[in-house]
Design a protein around this motif. Sequence first.
Motif, PDB file in Angstrom:
ATOM      1  N   PHE A   1       0.714  -1.110  -0.012  1.00  0.00           N
ATOM      2  CA  PHE A   1      -0.061  -0.166  -0.210  1.00  0.00           C
ATOM      3  C   PHE A   1       0.505   1.053  -0.091  1.00  0.00           C
ATOM      4  N   LEU A   2       1.787   1.320   0.373  1.00  0.00           N
ATOM      5  CA  LEU A   2       2.818   2.194  -0.242  1.00  0.00           C
ATOM      6  C   LEU A   2       3.502   2.125  -1.142  1.00  0.00           C
ATOM      7  N   LEU A   3       3.651   1.180  -2.076  1.00  0.00           N
ATOM      8  CA  LEU A   3       3.867   1.681  -3.707  1.00  0.00           C
ATOM      9  C   LEU A   3       3.028   2.068  -4.331  1.00  0.00           C
ATOM     10  N   ARG A   4       2.196   1.533  -3.552  1.00  0.00           N
ATOM     11  CA  ARG A   4       0.392   2.391  -4.572  1.00  0.00           C
ATOM     12  C   ARG A   4       0.113   3.204  -4.582  1.00  0.00           C
ATOM     13  N   THR A   5       0.368   4.172  -3.007  1.00  0.00           N
ATOM     14  CA  THR A   5       0.430   5.137  -3.063  1.00  0.00           C
ATOM     15  C   THR A   5       1.752   6.412  -3.739  1.00  0.00           C
ATOM     16  N   TYR A   6       2.659   5.547  -4.578  1.00  0.00           N
ATOM     17  CA  TYR A   6       3.480   6.170  -5.224  1.00  0.00           C
ATOM     18  C   TYR A   6       3.633   6.108  -6.629  1.00  0.00           C
TER      19      TYR A   6
ATOM     20  N   ALA B   1       0.538   8.781  -7.536  1.00  0.00           N
ATOM     21  CA  ALA B   1       0.957   9.845  -7.466  1.00  0.00           C
ATOM     22  C   ALA B   1       1.222  10.979  -8.594  1.00  0.00           C
ATOM     23  N   ASP B   2       1.476  10.471  -9.195  1.00  0.00           N
ATOM     24  CA  ASP B   2       1.717  11.177 -10.690  1.00  0.00           C
ATOM     25  C   ASP B   2       1.978   9.275 -12.064  1.00  0.00           C
ATOM     26  N   VAL B   3       1.086  10.152 -13.125  1.00  0.00           N
ATOM     27  CA  VAL B   3       0.515   9.647 -14.096  1.00  0.00           C
ATOM     28  C   VAL B   3       2.121   8.515 -14.645  1.00  0.00           C
ATOM     29  N   ARG B   4       3.153   8.941 -14.652  1.00  0.00           N
ATOM     30  CA  ARG B   4       4.425   8.357 -15.254  1.00  0.00           C
ATOM     31  C   ARG B   4       5.137   7.964 -14.367  1.00  0.00           C
ATOM     32  N   VAL B   5       4.621   7.685 -13.025  1.00  0.00           N
ATOM     33  CA  VAL B   5       5.053   6.698 -11.972  1.00  0.00           C
ATOM     34  C   VAL B   5       5.144   5.102 -12.917  1.00  0.00           C
ATOM     35  N   ARG B   6       3.913   4.609 -12.620  1.00  0.00           N
ATOM     36  CA  ARG B   6       3.084   3.591 -13.734  1.00  0.00           C
ATOM     37  C   ARG B   6       4.070   2.553 -14.844  1.00  0.00           C
ATOM     38  N   PRO B   7       3.877   3.823 -15.717  1.00  0.00           N
ATOM     39  CA  PRO B   7       4.561   3.392 -17.195  1.00  0.00           C
ATOM     40  C   PRO B   7       6.550   3.162 -16.564  1.00  0.00           C
ATOM     41  N   LEU B   8       6.533   4.074 -15.936  1.00  0.00           N
ATOM     42  CA  LEU B   8       8.109   4.283 -16.276  1.00  0.00           C
ATOM     43  C   LEU B   8       8.795   3.178 -15.282  1.00  0.00           C
TER      44      LEU B   8
ATOM     45  N   SER C   1      15.688  -7.953  -7.568  1.00  0.00           N
ATOM     46  CA  SER C   1      14.358  -8.325  -7.188  1.00  0.00           C
ATOM     47  C   SER C   1      13.400  -7.000  -8.466  1.00  0.00           C
ATOM     48  N   SER C   2      12.322  -7.786  -8.362  1.00  0.00           N
ATOM     49  CA  SER C   2      11.439  -6.558  -9.199  1.00  0.00           C
ATOM     50  C   SER C   2      10.787  -5.612  -7.967  1.00  0.00           C
ATOM     51  N   TYR C   3      10.613  -5.768  -6.224  1.00  0.00           N
ATOM     52  CA  TYR C   3      10.610  -4.701  -5.022  1.00  0.00           C
ATOM     53  C   TYR C   3      12.151  -3.646  -5.053  1.00  0.00           C
ATOM     54  N   THR C   4      13.233  -3.965  -5.157  1.00  0.00           N
ATOM     55  CA  THR C   4      14.308  -3.425  -5.281  1.00  0.00           C
ATOM     56  C   THR C   4      14.302  -2.552  -6.451  1.00  0.00           C
ATOM     57  N   LEU C   5      13.773  -3.013  -7.791  1.00  0.00           N
ATOM     58  CA  LEU C   5      14.001  -2.333  -8.489  1.00  0.00           C
ATOM     59  C   LEU C   5      13.193  -1.197  -8.790  1.00  0.00           C
ATOM     60  N   VAL C   6      11.817  -1.333  -8.487  1.00  0.00           N
ATOM     61  CA  VAL C   6      10.704  -0.267  -7.962  1.00  0.00           C
ATOM     62  C   VAL C   6      11.256   1.060  -7.150  1.00  0.00           C
ATOM     63  N   LEU C   7      11.883   0.144  -5.972  1.00  0.00           N
ATOM     64  CA  LEU C   7      12.340   1.264  -4.928  1.00  0.00           C
ATOM     65  C   LEU C   7      13.803   2.002  -5.830  1.00  0.00           C
ATOM     66  N   MET C   8      14.444   1.415  -6.995  1.00  0.00           N
ATOM     67  CA  MET C   8      15.443   2.405  -7.686  1.00  0.00           C
ATOM     68  C   MET C   8      15.435   3.667  -8.068  1.00  0.00           C
ATOM     69  N   VAL C   9      13.533   3.258  -8.621  1.00  0.00           N
ATOM     70  CA  VAL C   9      13.341   3.845  -9.339  1.00  0.00           C
ATOM     71  C   VAL C   9      12.548   4.868  -8.452  1.00  0.00           C
ATOM     72  N   LEU C  10      11.734   4.843  -7.290  1.00  0.00           N
ATOM     73  CA  LEU C  10      11.361   5.777  -6.614  1.00  0.00           C
ATOM     74  C   LEU C  10      12.418   6.843  -6.015  1.00  0.00           C
TER      75      LEU C  10
END
Length: 474
Positions: free
Chosen positions: A278-283, A286-293, A315-324
């Motif tokens: 649910f933290l990642l869901r909030t991010y 938050a901005d329409v560019r986040v999910r496509p990126l 891991s996929s989770y690590t990659l997501v945190l790196m993008v955020l």
Amino acid sequence: MFHRNKILSRRGASSNTPYPPPRAPWYCDYQHGEPVAANSFNVLNIVELPPYTWQPAPPVFAALPPPPAGVNHGRKRHYNEHSARAVKRQRLNPSPTSSPTWIPHSNLAVGEPSTFAPVGSERFHSSPPNTEVLTEPQNLTSLRVFVKDKLSGQMVDLFEACQQQTSDLDRKEACRARLQVDIQKQFPESRLYLTGSSMSGLGCRSSDADLCLVVTGNRRPHPMDVLRQLQRDFRSLSYLVRIQLIKAKVPILKFKERGSFLEFDLNVNNTVGIRNTFLLRTYAYADVRVRPLILVVKKWARHHQINDASKGTLSSYTLVLMVLHYLQTLEQPVLPSFQKTHPECFDPLMDIDEVPDGPRHVRPYTSTNQSSLGELLLGFLRYYATRFSWDKQVISVRQATILPKTNSKEWRNKFICVEEPFEGSNVARAVHEKIKFDAIKKCFSESYQMLNERKDLASILALRAIINEELARR
């Protein structure tokens, strides 16, 4: 329910230290009562628990003026009408249709924290979890506003072809609900959560479905004992096939739904996965560019075979945190740290029942950054190829900054350091071989050079093949 009128007695997210101190393992008991929408946990044959009656308060709606061109109004909450069908689902219901915009409670001043019941105040909560269906937040800024070049257009094409569809989530939810009924025959005091990218909004059509079974009671069994029992029980379920127990730091039970593409990974009492979902869901919204990126970065990492923690990469989770982290640390940030701006909504000691409701109280975020999707992708690769100091810095989404790499056990002799936002552990610890680390760095460097030269997404991943593979699942 996310309580406004109770005071939080313990909060771990307010620490001003760079790294949160380690915490002893903890768990909460849960109320088992009538079905609820956000968590459809209808426990059978538990008569000693009193039923409750809940009447949803009518949401406050207001008409909003149209947004100025190019301005992102951030994340908005939408609610579907309450219905008998809605009450029976644990899901965040993405809907292509528009709906009224939810406005935060008028009596809550800007910046005033919402509060909730203290952890462990009673065995079963006197108030149930919120029963409204959480819907996909709608952003008033169209994604097409940020398509200013060929590369951005390719990213949108890939995103629209690959993103998880409503029908995908429906099938995952249907299987989860069916599994929960069967599991509760063996473990009556348990709840089955759909977590991970399926619920965070960061999944694609081919994503596995992550499940977290929360088993409560006075004597909690060991996770491996639970998984072994479930492995035996699942063999008698006609709708499951290829059941396999994976012994890892967080052991999981892998299985497939018969006759479909759906694959599931089930863990026991790994509640941090519910929190970070649910933290990642909030991010994500938050901005329409986040999910496509993020989706493009995941596909890029998979294409270059650096996306598998079991094989010593990311891991996929690590990659997501790196993008955020990259989006948080730009000169004009695309994202803030929601754990800093809304610590009461993402407290690591919040009762699990209340976790899905926390993000409702996060106010919309507006970024002044107007970079195109292509510019952000190129900047992401450049950041990790040329600017980030792997040997000296720790990625912290919790603090929206880089932290110094210390000599503590979590970071010492680690090639890549990415802080888990709730537990403070290193989610990139799987990268423990220099040859794998060097391959990851080389991938960032070569992909940046190639993309910077050609400005063509097909130069760094098999664009058409990926789209065809995802479309085949429809």
